[in-house]
Design a protein around this motif. Structure first.
Motif, PDB file in Angstrom:
ATOM      1  N   PRO A 156      64.408  85.624 101.713  1.00 23.78           N
ATOM      2  CA  PRO A 156      63.252  85.966 100.869  1.00 23.78           C
ATOM      3  C   PRO A 156      63.518  87.113  99.894  1.00 23.78           C
ATOM      4  O   PRO A 156      62.814  87.230  98.888  1.00 23.78           O
ATOM      5  N   THR A 157      64.533  87.937 100.178  1.00 19.25           N
ATOM      6  CA  THR A 157      64.847  89.017  99.238  1.00 19.25           C
ATOM      7  C   THR A 157      65.235  88.462  97.878  1.00 19.25           C
ATOM      8  O   THR A 157      64.931  89.051  96.837  1.00 19.25           O
ATOM      9  N   LEU A 158      65.912  87.308  97.892  1.00 16.34           N
ATOM     10  CA  LEU A 158      66.274  86.686  96.616  1.00 16.34           C
ATOM     11  C   LEU A 158      65.027  86.285  95.833  1.00 16.34           C
ATOM     12  O   LEU A 158      65.015  86.349  94.601  1.00 16.34           O
ATOM     13  N   ALA A 159      63.974  85.861  96.554  1.00 10.81           N
ATOM     14  CA  ALA A 159      62.717  85.511  95.880  1.00 10.81           C
ATOM     15  C   ALA A 159      62.172  86.711  95.123  1.00 10.81           C
ATOM     16  O   ALA A 159      61.687  86.585  93.991  1.00 10.81           O
ATOM     17  N   LYS A 160      62.281  87.884  95.741  1.00  8.81           N
ATOM     18  CA  LYS A 160      61.820  89.114  95.075  1.00  8.81           C
ATOM     19  C   LYS A 160      62.601  89.343  93.781  1.00  8.81           C
ATOM     20  O   LYS A 160      62.009  89.657  92.749  1.00  8.81           O
ATOM     21  N   TYR A 161      63.909  89.152  93.835  1.00  8.46           N
ATOM     22  CA  TYR A 161      64.717  89.342  92.621  1.00  8.46           C
ATOM     23  C   TYR A 161      64.344  88.307  91.550  1.00  8.46           C
ATOM     24  O   TYR A 161      64.277  88.614  90.362  1.00  8.46           O
ATOM     25  N   LEU A 162      64.116  87.062  92.001  1.00  9.51           N
ATOM     26  CA  LEU A 162      63.827  85.991  91.045  1.00  9.51           C
ATOM     27  C   LEU A 162      62.501  86.202  90.320  1.00  9.51           C
ATOM     28  O   LEU A 162      62.280  85.662  89.237  1.00  9.51           O
ATOM     29  N   MET A 163      61.605  86.989  90.921  1.00  7.95           N
ATOM     30  CA  MET A 163      60.326  87.244  90.253  1.00  7.95           C
ATOM     31  C   MET A 163      60.526  87.949  88.911  1.00  7.95           C
ATOM     32  O   MET A 163      59.661  87.872  88.040  1.00  7.95           O
ATOM     33  N   GLU A 164      61.668  88.613  88.735  1.00  7.87           N
ATOM     34  CA  GLU A 164      61.962  89.227  87.436  1.00  7.87           C
ATOM     35  C   GLU A 164      61.988  88.151  86.343  1.00  7.87           C
ATOM     36  O   GLU A 164      61.575  88.394  85.208  1.00  7.87           O
ATOM     37  N   GLN A 165      62.477  86.962  86.684  1.00 15.67           N
ATOM     38  CA  GLN A 165      62.508  85.873  85.706  1.00 15.67           C
ATOM     39  C   GLN A 165      61.205  85.082  85.689  1.00 15.67           C
ATOM     40  O   GLN A 165      61.036  84.201  84.855  1.00 15.67           O
ATOM     41  N   TYR A 166      60.310  85.353  86.618  1.00 20.55           N
ATOM     42  CA  TYR A 166      59.041  84.621  86.675  1.00 20.55           C
ATOM     43  C   TYR A 166      57.965  85.363  85.867  1.00 20.55           C
ATOM     44  O   TYR A 166      57.434  84.826  84.899  1.00 20.55           O
ATOM     45  N   GLY A 183      61.420  87.454  81.293  1.00 21.51           N
ATOM     46  CA  GLY A 183      61.383  86.238  82.100  1.00 21.51           C
ATOM     47  C   GLY A 183      61.007  85.009  81.292  1.00 21.51           C
ATOM     48  O   GLY A 183      60.779  85.063  80.082  1.00 21.51           O
ATOM     49  N   GLU A 184      60.943  83.894  82.004  1.00 24.14           N
ATOM     50  CA  GLU A 184      60.694  82.609  81.356  1.00 24.14           C
ATOM     51  C   GLU A 184      59.265  82.500  80.829  1.00 24.14           C
ATOM     52  O   GLU A 184      59.037  81.890  79.787  1.00 24.14           O
ATOM     53  N   LEU A 185      58.295  83.086  81.551  1.00 23.81           N
ATOM     54  CA  LEU A 185      56.915  83.037  81.055  1.00 23.81           C
ATOM     55  C   LEU A 185      56.799  83.800  79.733  1.00 23.81           C
ATOM     56  O   LEU A 185      56.222  83.290  78.757  1.00 23.81           O
ATOM     57  N   ALA A 186      57.369  84.989  79.684  1.00 18.85           N
ATOM     58  CA  ALA A 186      57.328  85.778  78.449  1.00 18.85           C
ATOM     59  C   ALA A 186      57.995  85.009  77.314  1.00 18.85           C
ATOM     60  O   ALA A 186      57.473  84.977  76.185  1.00 18.85           O
TER      61      ALA A 186
END
Lengths: 189, 81
Positions: free
Chosen positions: A19-29, A34-37
């Motif tokens: 789950p730590t990787l999920a935290k890092y991936l939120m930077e791109q979310y 990130g992709e939304l921006a």
């Protein structure tokens, strides 16, 4: 208007429960680069840019939403079976108390998304230069996530997304060349 | 293919280190300089990947393919293909 294809642009496979990787991936979310921006920035700028490059912004914005969907899938897979304790160990306790394991547009540090991350200056060169910078920043963010990740399958998908940033930057650079081109001008020397 | 290109897609430098810095020196710092920095407007008739390969790699054009791996890990930098 869009047509939706019910499949990801590139397969997302996650091989380790981390789950730590999920935290890092939120930077791109929900992060600034990130992709939304990216999607919202290009989708909005396209209205006030010369006609020759509207289609480019439209196409890239659309693809960014496909990338957003891939990132969402990664975060979902990495957190959906995590217990509250596992989320706490991953640094996601604050996320859990507000959202359970629901996805939300936060960055890796838990800061919620804001429209202040993006711009529309109305000046075609200024806007395209911002877009080029955004692609390079997103490319760098993917590199830093790959550096932090030991999951070979996840990294495979992240490498695909990084490669797309490289191509998008190339196309935005070409858009600048199109807009500054002087071949049609009559010049007398 | 990469060796035929007139540019490299990664660079490195050695940041300064003082005897009073608390951590041991990292040695080299690495940064990417991907192909999009060098080509300008894409020339015609560039070599392409097969459609199947292009879908996997993320680009149709061989010149834009830039494999990335953690440069700080031992044995890094080798493409899997």
């Amino acid at each position: 208007m869009w047509t939706y294809e019910k499949k990801l642009q590139y397969p997302v496979k996650v091989s380790t429960c981390n789950p730590t990787l999920a935290k890092y991936l939120m930077e791109q979310y929900g992060g600034a680069d990130g992709e939304l921006a990216a999607a919202l920035r290009y989708m909005n700028q396209r209205y006030t840019i010369p006609g020759k490059v509207i289609g480019l912004l439209n196409d890239i914005a659309t693809e960014e939403f496909a990338h957003l969907e891939m990132i969402a899938t990664m975060i979902y897979k990495l957190t959906k079976d995590a217990t509250p304790q596992q989320l706490r160990d991953a640094g996601l306790a604050e996320h859990y108390v507000s959202h359970d394991s629901a996805l939300f547009y936060n960055n890796a540090a838990g800061v919620p998304f804001t429209a202040a991350y993006i711009q529309a200056k109305g000046d075609p060169i200024a806007d395209l230069y911002e877009d080029i910078a955004a692609e390079e920043k997103a490319r760098a963010t993917y590199q830093w996530i790959i550096d932090m990740s030991d999951d070979p399958d996840l990294n495979d998908s992240l490498r695909f997304l990084r490669e797309r940033e490289v191509v998008h930057s190339q196309r935005f650079r070409e858009a600048v060349e199109i807009l500054k081109d002087e071949r049609d001008q009559k010049k007398v020397f | 293919m990469k060796s035929q290109q007139p540019f490299t897609s990664a660079k490195s430098y050695v940041p300064p280190h003082s005897p009073f810095d608390p951590c041991p020196p990292i040695g080299r710092k690495y940064y990417s300089t991907p192909p999009n920095l060098y080509l300008g407007f894409q020339p015609s008739d560039l070599p392409q990947f097969s459609p199947a390969d292009a879908l996997r790699k993320g680009t149709l054009w061989k010149v834009f393919y830039d494999y990335y791996d953690n440069p700080y890990r031992k044995g890094a930098g080798k493409s899997r293909d």
